[in-house]
Design an enzyme around this catalytic site. Sequence first.
Site, PDB file in Angstrom:
ATOM      1  N   LYS A 150       0.945  -1.136   0.107  1.00 50.65           N
ATOM      2  CA  LYS A 150       0.105  -0.096   0.028  1.00 50.65           C
ATOM      3  C   LYS A 150       0.869   1.251  -0.321  1.00 50.65           C
ATOM      4  CE  LYS A 150      -2.759   3.305   1.513  1.00 50.65           C
ATOM      5  NZ  LYS A 150      -2.262   4.676   1.936  1.00 50.65           N
ATOM      6  N   GLU A 172       4.831  -1.128  13.421  1.00 55.12           N
ATOM      7  CA  GLU A 172       5.659  -0.305  14.151  1.00 55.12           C
ATOM      8  C   GLU A 172       4.833   1.114  14.307  1.00 55.12           C
ATOM      9  OE1 GLU A 172       9.500   2.534  13.345  1.00 55.12           O
ATOM     10  OE2 GLU A 172       9.959   0.261  12.488  1.00 55.12           O
ATOM     11  N   CYS A 207      12.091   7.432  13.028  1.00 50.35           N
ATOM     12  CA  CYS A 207      11.140   6.567  14.046  1.00 50.35           C
ATOM     13  C   CYS A 207      12.116   6.526  15.386  1.00 50.35           C
ATOM     14  CB  CYS A 207      10.640   5.226  13.669  1.00 50.35           C
ATOM     15  SG  CYS A 207      11.825   4.201  12.873  1.00 50.35           S
ATOM     16  N   GLY A 216      -3.459   5.263  13.036  1.00 53.78           N
ATOM     17  CA  GLY A 216      -3.588   4.615  11.860  1.00 53.78           C
ATOM     18  C   GLY A 216      -3.221   2.777  12.092  1.00 53.78           C
ATOM     19  N   GLY A 217      -2.166   2.693  12.704  1.00 55.92           N
ATOM     20  CA  GLY A 217      -1.709   1.356  12.965  1.00 55.92           C
ATOM     21  C   GLY A 217      -2.463   0.534  13.673  1.00 55.92           C
TER      22      GLY A 217
END
Length: 518
Positions: free
Chosen positions: A172, A251, A312, A231-232
């Site tokens: 995606k 993650e 991150c 979102g995760g």
Amino acid sequence: MGAESVWSVDPRTGEPRGDGPVAEVSGPAAVDAAVRAAHAALPALADRARRAALLRAAAERLHAVGPELVAAAEAETALGFPRLTGELARTVFQLRYFADLVDRAAEPGGFLDIRRDSADPGLTPPRPDLYRTKLPLGVVGVFAASNFPFAFSVPGGDTASALAAGCPVVVKAHPDHPESSARMAAALREAAREVGLPEGTIGLVHGFEAGPELVRHPLLAGVGFTGSARGGRALFDLAAARPRPIPFHGELGSLNPVLITEAALTVPGAGTAEASAGEAGTAAASTGAASAAEELARGLVGSFTLGTGQFCTKPGLVLVPAGAAGDAFEKAVADAAAQAPAGVLLDARMREAFLDGFARRAALADVQTVAPAASAPTPEAPLAVRPGVLSVPAPSALRGSHEALLEECFGPATVLVRYADPAEADAILSRLDGCLTATLHTPAADPEAPALLGALARFAGRVLFGGWPTGVAVADAMHHGGPYPASTSTATSVGATAVERWLRPVSFQTVPDALLPH
């Protein structure tokens, strides 16, 4: 009505790029077609030699069109040519690295982890002949990250490790770099054709709704995600709520705290593993104190502003001792931050969230602004911003009203928490959620160092002694993950063991050798 268009956008101005859209939003039919094409490629990927060939061919293709890819990614992300050239080189290396792992998969220590027990009817209970190996899960859905358009995107670690395991991939694409994603997907499909694999081995879909559609698809077997906690978590819950839940390796972000002791601020180099016990004895020298504070301050500012603070592993919270040494460090951080260049965030939404998040934290009681994050427009980059630093006493940071200080602020910002004694530092650490990294700066001879490292390891997946966490090596011993919400599983997304996410163990009992998978 036709399909909605996907445009490439210049993050410096917020304006669309190019003469037209680069793709179309993928509706349910397009997602279904990509997953079914990937599923049809599963039998061909069972050939490990061809898998390794695919990974090497993909590396060669990406290297060959590297200048074009870097130019497209730089235009879409504003991350800079040096950074992106290095990231592409890392991505090419990673593909070859996993190809080498595939070559050794069935050897002792290889990722198939093959084990054999011979039959022994004399045992109680009797033991049959057993052969244990690992098989690929099936089609893997990969969600590209915004901040790494190569290394955590279409050809990144999730894709490379899934292909190494024998799993076709549907990616995606991230909306911040659709052109780069399309170019890389084309290169990977060309590599598949070159080695005799179906083009559907690597699929690409675009658009917000394509993400949930991909996770819900009944032929999808697992998900790799790098992105926001919000979102995760939504996709993680969706994967678990399926009629047949699937593993979701996500993650989701990290604060990555740094703990600096007073000794680290008073001895040059004391926060590194190379510092000697003899150096610790010179801590009283005022010039050494200034030098140590300045050295650590430069390192911190360089780390939290790297990539405009969009790593991150950015250190977002720094525990600093109260007192003169801490004052010197804070001043040095302010000076270094003032010299740091302005930068551009990946999109206008992230920019607004960063400026708003910094302002809300700065407005909290007892919080001081060491360096103000602010808009810094130029003719070439009207959406540029300057990095920011906040400072707060530890007791204030522990207030319920100040929870935002102990949460990630995505972008070039960090928070200095001033602790008066070890108990205050421990109270802060005890409040933190799971993190990707945690860093300790103290002399190697510090008798408390083992306990401090143990405290950091309680909530972090990678613990550093000295140095800074922005930089993740692709290596056998690397772990890039951590307790929730840093990640949703105990797996790593970087390094050799990343491939284990896409395999499942199977024992074959009393099966003739000629029929066993090898």
